[in-house]
Design a protein around this motif. Structure first.
Motif, PDB file in Angstrom:
ATOM      1  N   TRP A 291     -95.672  56.975  43.880  1.00 57.55           N
ATOM      2  CA  TRP A 291     -95.476  55.667  43.335  1.00 57.55           C
ATOM      3  C   TRP A 291     -94.272  54.608  44.288  1.00 57.55           C
ATOM      4  O   TRP A 291     -94.492  53.595  44.461  1.00 57.55           O
ATOM      5  CB  TRP A 291     -95.085  55.308  42.072  1.00 57.55           C
ATOM      6  N   TRP A 294     -96.119  53.454  47.488  1.00 52.00           N
ATOM      7  CA  TRP A 294     -97.025  52.348  47.312  1.00 52.00           C
ATOM      8  C   TRP A 294     -96.004  51.080  47.061  1.00 52.00           C
ATOM      9  O   TRP A 294     -96.246  49.925  47.366  1.00 52.00           O
ATOM     10  CB  TRP A 294     -97.806  52.546  45.857  1.00 52.00           C
ATOM     11  N   LEU A 295     -94.742  51.349  46.389  1.00 52.07           N
ATOM     12  CA  LEU A 295     -93.765  50.159  46.337  1.00 52.07           C
ATOM     13  C   LEU A 295     -93.328  49.877  47.543  1.00 52.07           C
ATOM     14  O   LEU A 295     -93.126  48.583  48.094  1.00 52.07           O
ATOM     15  CB  LEU A 295     -92.514  50.688  45.332  1.00 52.07           C
ATOM     16  N   VAL A 297     -95.218  49.829  50.255  1.00 55.13           N
ATOM     17  CA  VAL A 297     -96.362  48.911  50.866  1.00 55.13           C
ATOM     18  C   VAL A 297     -96.358  47.457  50.328  1.00 55.13           C
ATOM     19  O   VAL A 297     -96.453  46.494  51.117  1.00 55.13           O
ATOM     20  CB  VAL A 297     -97.659  49.576  50.309  1.00 55.13           C
ATOM     21  N   VAL A 298     -95.946  47.398  48.966  1.00 55.61           N
ATOM     22  CA  VAL A 298     -95.822  46.088  48.521  1.00 55.61           C
ATOM     23  C   VAL A 298     -94.425  45.378  49.135  1.00 55.61           C
ATOM     24  O   VAL A 298     -94.572  44.031  49.320  1.00 55.61           O
ATOM     25  CB  VAL A 298     -95.357  46.110  46.731  1.00 55.61           C
ATOM     26  N   LEU A 301     -95.485  44.170  52.756  1.00 58.67           N
ATOM     27  CA  LEU A 301     -96.255  43.101  52.697  1.00 58.67           C
ATOM     28  C   LEU A 301     -95.623  41.756  52.218  1.00 58.67           C
ATOM     29  O   LEU A 301     -95.968  40.618  52.803  1.00 58.67           O
ATOM     30  CB  LEU A 301     -97.547  43.155  51.736  1.00 58.67           C
ATOM     31  N   LEU A 302     -94.694  42.016  51.427  1.00 61.58           N
ATOM     32  CA  LEU A 302     -93.920  40.786  50.741  1.00 61.58           C
ATOM     33  C   LEU A 302     -93.148  40.192  52.186  1.00 61.58           C
ATOM     34  O   LEU A 302     -92.829  38.930  52.420  1.00 61.58           O
ATOM     35  CB  LEU A 302     -93.095  41.085  49.915  1.00 61.58           C
TER      36      LEU A 302
END
Length: 514
Positions: A291, A294-295, A297-298, A301-302
């Protein structure tokens, strides 16, 4: 009119049945082929008694299932996402590229997408369909004087990026374990020579004294610049990871320290075989996407805003972590040498180091595996993002950036992959065994299963006995004995994970629990 007929023909109502059947056949055939390949790969690993690698394969299946679920969500909610409208001023901030006309941007990206995939999908109407849906969505939001939250084209590109990221991560992890394992298997000749020497009766009966300062392990790790200053010791450890990260004297000394600490009663213990089993067990943890990844990655992208060059600076995160981990692992070996050299001038027998969790960050050797997991994922993310931009938007895309930013990213990515495979991973495999506890891979597979089954039966029997005593309202003496029994069972069960020399000696000598 012609345009309306073409749009209507794209729906399933006006698609020839043979086309639908043919497409479904191809998709199902490919899916079944992949499923069969994974199935037979699992059977082969089980046949070869490679349970850790089999569990890693199951982890890959879980990731594929997660990707499938993400794909399903994006597909099902695509229309609803497209109809979420936001004010126009919010869509003009935090952009990866400078704002251009919508028609120019959509047509250029779609044209590049069509040109790349034209070899695989001839006469495809993907681009026309995306533009048609985009136009319909834009008109829906324009009627409200707003813009779509996420266009159909952008949603489709995001869909592809998530898939590419997962595939690249699994591939790079497999390559790292493959090349790192090949490096570790070269140490087998050291293990064989040590065992051959120990089996020689003349060597066993010979009494010897070791001058600590003259020992090859001490000379390489302590008697040099590391003896002068702690800072110089760290510098030596930093550069040591790039050349001769583990020598034969290192392997021999660390192996003996492990055996004398955790399985003194079994001097014939095959340390190399244990290391391979432990590394294979750790592979299933590395190949997954947790998890917190994935955080990451977010967050990336931000922060991928035009002018910030986040994609360039983010490449230094795994690079710095890799150098820090390699230096720390080398420094642990140096600390073990310092402990012996500072206490003894000469000793009877062989030089023995004492493993301890105190040498690791926060007294937890497991942190090293987490950091390696982060390093491999971030490096995979960096390279996956590069190739995805190249394929999706072309090399000249504004997201790609200038060549001066691109080349260092690629060089760093290749460097990380090489050093992690041939230096950091082998260092991890041997140095993390120098903790206060051992891993359950120390037992053979049948011994592990026997101990787990025995512990479960003992726990169940103890629980039933305690329940019977409580129901019969027994005295405090019986009740306390049941509690003591449960505590003993807990200790015996945790011994397989945390380390108990007595159990290991019995298990490794007898071949399994009675």
């Amino acid at each position: 009119m012609a345009g309306g007929e073409e749009t209507a023909a794209t729906t399933l109502e006006y698609t020839p049945t043979w086309v639908v059947a043919a497409v479904c056949t191809v998709i199902v055939a490919i899916s079944l082929a992949v499923e069969r390949i994974l199935h037979y790969a699992g059977k082969y690993l089980k046949k070869k008694n490679q349970k850790p690698l089999f569990e890693a394969l199951l982890k890959i299946k879980e990731e594929l299932m997660l990707l499938g679920f993400i794909s399903l969500l994006l597909t099902v909610f695509q229309e609803r996402i497209n109809k979420i409208c936001i004010p126009k001023h919010l869509a003009n901030h935090w952009l990866p590229c400078k704002k251009q006309s919508t028609e120019e941007t959509s047509s250029s990206s779609t044209a590049h997408f069509q040109s790349f995939f034209s070899a695989f999908l001839p006469n495809s109407g993907t681009g026309r369909r995306l533009l048609a849906e985009e136009s319909a969505t834009a008109s829906y939001c324009e009627n409200k004087d707003k813009v779509p939250l996420l266009s159909t084209t952008a949603l489709h590109h995001l869909h592809i990026f998530i898939f590419v990221l997962a595939v690249v991560h699994v591939t790079f992890c497999a390559l790292t374990i493959l090349f790192g394992g090949a490096k570790i298997r070269q140490w087998k000749q050291w293990e064989d020579s040590i065992l051959k020497k120990e089996y020689n009766p003349e060597e066993v009966l010979k009494t010897k004294f070791t001058a600590v300062q003259d020992h090859a392990f001490i000379r390489g790790r302590f008697a040099g610049i590391g003896k002068i200053s702690a800072l110089l010791a760290w510098l030596h450890s930093f550069f040591k990871q790039f050349y001769g990260s583990v020598t034969k004297s290192d392997y021999t000394t660390l192996r003996l320290g492990f055996i004398m600490t955790h399985c003194r009663g079994n001097p014939k213990f095959n340390f190399h075989k244990y290391m391979i089993r432990a590394l294979e067990a750790d592979f299933k943890k590395v190949v997954g996407i947790s998890w917190y990844l994935w955080l990451f990655v977010v967050v990336f992208l931000l922060l991928n805003v035009y002018g910030w060059h986040a994609y360039f600076w983010i490449a230094f995160v795994p690079f710095i972590l890799l150098l820090a981990v390699g230096a720390k692992l080398e420094h642990v070996i140096t600390q073990l040498a310092h402990e012996v050299a500072e206490k003894h001038g000469a000793i009877q027998g062989d030089l023995v180091v004492k493993p301890s969790d105190d040498h690791f960050w926060f007294h937890r050797p497991q942190i090293v595996l987490i950091l390696i997991h982060i390093i491999l994922f971030q490096n995979s993310f960096e390279l996956a993002f590069f190739f995805w931009i190249w394929v999706q938007y072309s090399f000249d895309s504004c997201i790609m950036g200038k060549v001066g930013y691109i080349i260092p990213r690629l060089v760093i990515g290749v460097f990380i992959q090489f050093v992690c495979s041939y230096s950091t991973l082998p260092l991890y495999a041997i140095v993390t065994q120098m903790g206060s506890s051992f891993k359950k891979a120390i037992f053979e597979e049948h011994v592990q299963e026997g101990l787990v089954g025995w512990a479960q039966k003992a726990r169940k029997k103890g629980g039933l006995r305690k329940a019977a005593n409580d129901s019969n309202q027994v005295g405090p003496k019986e009740s306390s004995s049941a509690v003591v029994q449960l505590a003993n069972v807990g200790k015996k069960e945790s011994a397989m994970e945390e380390g108990n020399a007595g159990i290991i000696e019995a298990a490794t000598v007898s071949g399994g629990p009675k």
